[in-house]
Motif scaffolding. Structure first.
Motif, PDB file in Angstrom:
ATOM      1  N   SER A 250      14.043  47.280   9.643  1.00  0.00           N
ATOM      2  CA  SER A 250      15.263  47.234   8.833  1.00  0.00           C
ATOM      3  C   SER A 250      15.107  46.327   7.622  1.00  0.00           C
ATOM      4  O   SER A 250      15.653  46.615   6.545  1.00  0.00           O
TER       5      SER A 250
ATOM      6  N   THR B 257      13.099  48.233   4.979  1.00  0.00           N
ATOM      7  CA  THR B 257      13.816  49.360   4.378  1.00  0.00           C
ATOM      8  C   THR B 257      15.130  48.951   3.712  1.00  0.00           C
ATOM      9  O   THR B 257      15.782  49.783   3.076  1.00  0.00           O
TER      10      THR B 257
ATOM     11  N   LEU C 185       9.476  57.537   5.161  1.00  0.00           N
ATOM     12  CA  LEU C 185      10.891  57.860   5.312  1.00  0.00           C
ATOM     13  C   LEU C 185      11.093  59.020   6.277  1.00  0.00           C
ATOM     14  O   LEU C 185      12.019  59.015   7.101  1.00  0.00           O
TER      15      LEU C 185
ATOM     16  N   TYR D 154      16.453  50.114   0.302  1.00  0.00           N
ATOM     17  CA  TYR D 154      16.509  51.556   0.082  1.00  0.00           C
ATOM     18  C   TYR D 154      17.379  52.286   1.106  1.00  0.00           C
ATOM     19  O   TYR D 154      17.986  53.306   0.768  1.00  0.00           O
ATOM     20  N   ARG D 155      17.455  51.788   2.322  1.00  0.00           N
ATOM     21  CA  ARG D 155      18.252  52.415   3.369  1.00  0.00           C
ATOM     22  C   ARG D 155      18.990  51.326   4.155  1.00  0.00           C
ATOM     23  O   ARG D 155      18.693  51.044   5.321  1.00  0.00           O
TER      24      ARG D 155
ATOM     25  N   ALA E 128      13.154  58.793   9.800  1.00  0.00           N
ATOM     26  CA  ALA E 128      14.257  59.695  10.102  1.00  0.00           C
ATOM     27  C   ALA E 128      14.069  60.351  11.461  1.00  0.00           C
ATOM     28  O   ALA E 128      15.015  60.475  12.247  1.00  0.00           O
TER      29      ALA E 128
ATOM     30  N   GLY F  71      17.374  61.937   1.411  1.00  0.00           N
ATOM     31  CA  GLY F  71      18.224  62.007   0.231  1.00  0.00           C
ATOM     32  C   GLY F  71      17.565  62.704  -0.944  1.00  0.00           C
ATOM     33  O   GLY F  71      16.366  63.028  -0.925  1.00  0.00           O
TER      34      GLY F  71
ATOM     35  N   GLU G  65      21.707  51.273   5.606  1.00  0.00           N
ATOM     36  CA  GLU G  65      22.420  51.717   6.799  1.00  0.00           C
ATOM     37  C   GLU G  65      21.615  51.481   8.081  1.00  0.00           C
ATOM     38  O   GLU G  65      22.198  51.295   9.162  1.00  0.00           O
ATOM     39  N   LEU G  66      20.300  51.483   7.974  1.00  0.00           N
ATOM     40  CA  LEU G  66      19.477  51.174   9.145  1.00  0.00           C
ATOM     41  C   LEU G  66      19.693  49.735   9.588  1.00  0.00           C
ATOM     42  O   LEU G  66      19.767  49.445  10.784  1.00  0.00           O
TER      43      LEU G  66
ATOM     44  N   ARG H  22      14.830  58.095  14.581  1.00  0.00           N
ATOM     45  CA  ARG H  22      16.192  57.628  14.855  1.00  0.00           C
ATOM     46  C   ARG H  22      16.690  58.164  16.194  1.00  0.00           C
ATOM     47  O   ARG H  22      16.388  59.297  16.582  1.00  0.00           O
TER      48      ARG H  22
ATOM     49  N   PHE I  38      18.707  62.099   5.490  1.00  0.00           N
ATOM     50  CA  PHE I  38      18.323  60.685   5.513  1.00  0.00           C
ATOM     51  C   PHE I  38      17.459  60.344   4.296  1.00  0.00           C
ATOM     52  O   PHE I  38      17.630  59.295   3.668  1.00  0.00           O
TER      53      PHE I  38
END
Length: 652
Positions: free
Chosen positions: A298, A301, A258, A304-305, A262, A236, A307-308, A265, A234
């Protein structure tokens, strides 16, 4: 949580362990145990060696696994015969532990090891320190000794939850503990050769009612490796883009955030039954899907992320309201506030099984959908969720109250949440004298979210859904709302927006941090936004660490109150993004430095909330006694800090 506690979080399961790796069954502000789907599946885990609790040489600590070092009693002349090394790890629904006893003597030594275990299956709402009692007619707890350990069960009607404890090698005896209901004691007699060692492998498996089976685990090391690999994937390999003038601690605090996100989740289901992973809100009280928390997390983030954000939108679309149910505050199109899977929710003794008492989750859902589409330049999700987005907008106009020149309002729920904005504790939306406002209540920040939702959804209607008429309608509503807002909410005396309008249209006149959200949403014009932004950095608001929820000096201010004087990192993240949006670079950097300095005092992990005391009161941030940590939107706050600093950095 207690200062000596170790918290392990994994895939919707968490464990709170004491300094010796044990569990005591505590309640109130710092409950320990192993929890899954809102129930405590392990409430007692008490180790003895040679008939006594071992002393702690190295207290329990760790991130992917916890380890500690213990010894039986000894003296200077007769040091302990052996040392106990304890390693514990968590998987989805499973806790595994390795006990390794290492002899400190040349001759063979025998160690008597005892482990007392129990599972009370307490619902998390029972464990809180609010003195509430819930009837459980017909409920039965049971325990059955088995060759390799003990099996616990809880049954109430057709509700059945189970916990199993197994050991390798199997215990020599498994015996009930007198006077402790279902508690059992597992006993081993282990021979330790000269300077040799012996091991026990223990596994706890939680089977909540209606829930999935726990993950298969082999050893704590295996579970820790799996957890570390999942979190690393997650995080990366690509470092986050830091501004050239990044303040000290920014990179470390972002990395810590981060990692926590992770770990938080957990599984969720999308609108077509697909499996998703979203961030639970926090430990210990909120490890489940929360609309507002997940949406703001969300949004922070998103750069940067992303997908969340996609997972959050899918999970919330799948649980969107479809009917009117006053008990749960459900209304068609309304986005859920929280989901619960515990016994009390299952028997409707609390309304939170699927509870919709939130005025702001619905507009924030639309803000995130529009922001995600803009940030990723991918319109497929907006196309897929068009029906849900239109239903959310319809809720805003109808049940939400925007229709015919109104405001987004909520009616206090006497059986649930009296306040349904982010400051959702009783008494949080108050006049300057501390009197709670009566509804229907229109809180200031929700109007800003509504404005932003109208603007962003109009863009989707125009560019993705090809509905120009609908886009024009939403843009007209946004323009009207923005014009009316300053007229009705602005208080000329203090030169500041009211916290809310009460049911009689009166301005709720507390000076509150919610005003900073208005900078982020864009509902204020430039002149009013500049006034608010600068006012929030004055000493009665800004503690040196963060902006307080209420400015000090007001009768309602209390620095240890949940929402009436404390300071919340996520609240400050929204304000910080607003300051950056308005070009208030000095104020943004000042607030960013305060938050990062506060994080540095907590191992670069921002807690859910800190007390409102300032630098003149104490040289370190004073903890709030019931703060959750890790907490998703606090973990995401450093990423919002990063975004804001990029916006005000002279290097971009």
């Amino acid at each position: 949580m207690g200062t000596a506690d170790t918290i392990l979080v994994r895939a919707g399961t968490f464990a709170v362990l004491r300094a010796d790796g044990g569990i005591t069954g505590s309640r109130g502000a710092s409950p320990d145990g192993m929890f899954r789907q809102d129930a405590r599946h392990l409430s007692l885990w008490s180790l003895t060696v040679d008939g006594a609790a071992p002393a702690v040489l190295v207290p329990s600590d760790g991130e992917f696994s916890a380890s500690c070092v213990l010894t039986p009693p000894g003296t200077r002349d007769e040091p302990p015969a052996y040392t106990v090394f304890r390693e514990q790890s968590l998987a989805d629904g499973a806790l595994t532990e390795r006990l390794r006893l290492v002899s400190n003597r040349a001759e063979t030594t025998t160690a008597l090891v005892g482990l007392t275990v129990d599972a009370d299956f307490a619902d998390q709402f029972e464990l809180r320190s609010d003195e509430r009692h819930y009837d459980k007619d017909g409920a039965q707890r049971s325990a059955r000794a088995e060759p390799g350990g003990v099996a616990f069960a809880y049954k109430r009607g057709d509700w059945l939850s189970r916990t199993t404890v197994s050991a390798t090698p199997a215990p020599e005896a498994v015996v009930p503990v007198d006077g402790q209901d279902t508690a059992h004691r597992l006993v081993w007699r282990l021979d330790l050769p000269s300077h040799g060692a012996a091991e026990l492998l223990l596994t706890v498996m939680a089977y909540p009612h209606g829930g999935p089976a726990p993950a298969a685990v082999a050893t704590p090391s295996d579970a820790a490796v799996d957890c570390a690999a999942d979190i690393a994937s997650f995080i990366g390999d690509t470092p986050l883009p830091m501004p050239r003038d990044a303040p000290p601690g920014l990179a470390a605090t972002c990395a810590r955030g981060l990692s926590d996100l992770a770990a938080l989740r957990m599984p969720a289901t999308g609108p077509d039954g697909e499996e998703l992973r979203v961030t639970g809100a926090g430990v210990p009280w909120f490890l489940t899907l929360f609309g507002r928390d997940s949406l703001l997390t969300s949004l922070f983030t998103l750069p940067y992320r992303p997908e969340l954000a996609a997972a959050t939108l899918g999970a919330l679309a799948a649980t969107q309201g479809t009917r009117h149910d006053p008990y749960r505050c459900e209304q068609p199109g309304r986005i859920v506030h929280e989901l619960r899977h515990g016994e009390l929710a299952g028997f409707r003794q609390v309304p939170y099984g699927r509870y919709y008492g939130s005025v702001d989750a619905t507009p924030l859902f639309l803000v995130l959908l529009g922001s995600y589409t803009q940030a990723t330049r991918d319109s497929s999700l907006a196309t897929r969720l068009e029906h849900q987005a239109r239903a959310a907008m319809e809720w805003m106009f109808q049940d939400g109250g925007l229709h015919s020149g109104g405001y987004l309002v909520y009616t206090p729920d006497p059986n649930g949440l009296v306040n349904q904005n982010w400051k959702d504790s009783a008494g949080a939306v108050c006049f300057v004298d501390g009197t709670q406002a009566e509804g229907p209540i229109a809180v200031a920040e929700a109007q800003g979210y509504a404005y932003d939702a109208l603007i962003r959804t109009a863009r989707l209607a125009r560019s993705v859904w090809n509905d120009v008429d609908y886009a024009n309608e939403l843009e007209a509503a946004a323009t009207d709302l923005r014009a009316r807002f300053v007229r009705d909410f602005w208080m000329p005396g203090p030169g500041f927006p009211a916290l809310a309008l009460d049911g009689q249209g009166r301005q709720v006149d507390s000076l509150a941090s919610d005003a900073g959200h208005l900078l982020w949403s864009g509902i204020l014009d430039e002149r009013h936004a500049q006034l608010v932004g600068r006012r929030l950095l004055e000493p009665d608001f800004f503690s040196g660490w963060a902006i307080r929820t209420l400015a000090s000096g007001q009768p309602a201010y209390q620095p240890l109150s949940y929402h009436r004087g404390s300071a919340w990192p996520h609240d400050n993240a929204i304000i910080l993004l607003g300051l950056a949006r308005c070009g208030l670079a000095h104020e943004a950097r000042t607030l960013a430095h305060g938050l990062l300095n506060a994080a540095a005092h907590h191992g670069h992990r921002l807690p859910e909330v800190i007390a409102g005391y300032g630098l003149l009161d104490h040289p370190e941030p004073v903890p709030y006694p019931h703060s959750c940590s890790p907490q998703a939107w606090a973990a995401a706050t450093p990423l919002a800090v990063l975004t804001a600093l990029h916006q005000v950095s002279p290097t971009g």
